[in-house]
Design an enzyme around this catalytic site. Sequence first.
Site, PDB file in Angstrom:
ATOM      1  CE  LYS A   1     -53.601  34.491  43.946  1.00 25.24           C
ATOM      2  NZ  LYS A   1     -54.456  33.975  45.015  1.00 25.24           N
TER       3      LYS A   1
ATOM      4  CE  LYS B   1     -50.412  41.789  50.898  1.00 23.48           C
ATOM      5  NZ  LYS B   1     -51.846  41.615  50.620  1.00 23.48           N
TER       6      LYS B   1
ATOM      7  CE  LYS C   1     -52.398  33.714  53.804  1.00 18.26           C
ATOM      8  NZ  LYS C   1     -52.969  33.348  52.498  1.00 18.26           N
TER       9      LYS C   1
END
Length: 339
Positions: A118, A201, A204
């Site tokens: 991140k 992956k 969302k």
Amino acid sequence: MAEPTNSKPRVLSGIQPSGNLTIGNYLGALKQWVEVQSDYDCFYCVVDLHAITAEQDPDELRRKTRESAAIYIAAGINPEVSTVFVQSHVPAHSELAWMLTCMAPLGWLNRMTQFKDKSARQAQESIGAGLLNYPSLMAADILLYHAELVPVGDDQRQHLEFTRDLAQRFNHLYGETFTLPSVMTPKAGARVMGLDNPTAKMSKSEESENHAVYLLDDLSRARKKIMRAVTDSHREIRFSDERERAGVNNLLTIYQAVTGESRAAIESHFAGKGYGDLKRDVADCVVATLEPLQGRYNELMNEAGYLDSVLKVGREKAAAIAEDTLKLAQERIGFLAPS
Ligand code: TRP
């Protein structure tokens, strides 16, 4: 009379109320949460404190927090059996997180792959400190409840190791205080990948239109996204680890997670069929899962006061346990008890 204590082993897990919950969240987490709830004493929280490690719009965060809790219930979490609550409603999470932050070596935090991933996407100077300290907050979530088992995906295993290490460190320095948790490996937990990019992956918070099927997607839209999923130029429909075949493998994985059928049965079901048939069948079974979930979601959102009363009861149950643990930790570390 004292309330009967629940002697089942305790489970705790949470999902961030950022973005929209996807079929990946359902098949990889929520479905297992539902399946284990009668065998364990389960605590399922909406981790809004974690969500603010990335910038959130206040109204949107509030809305998503309620929406997430409602989806937990619509997916089958029974609030009379499990405890459903919002992380920020129990201040003990923030309080223990600070104590743990102070004990967490920078070396451990810097090694976390989620942090490395991140933070690599942002300018070093502007990375919020919360992103680095994220695992200490997650450790607090787990340790406050003496959770023995934590159902999480592979990407969170390292955070669970961190939690164990930190708990051990605290116990060693200040005396036995925390229970060391283990990863709960789900029986058939699926790792669902992006429909448009099956080597990453399903996320969302990914913006692109055909990446994910959201649990609250309009059914025809959900179907369309699956029909547009990336496949390959082969023909054979079988499970495969080959990178090239990740798209077909992902569709089969979704089909397997939804239907619960064996790989062999699924491969023989699709023998001689084409990718169009595969997509249609996957879309059918996904839609058949989403439809009743959305029905329950709409029903419970329309029942005035219902969700709030569930979250109130959840907060009370969670706080009672969390505050006891926090008090013990504060006493151990040497904080003067208020008189
Ligand atoms: N870090 C988890 C994730 O992103 C979410 C989470 C926060 C969590 N606290 C937790 C999961 C406690 C399990 C237990 O998936």
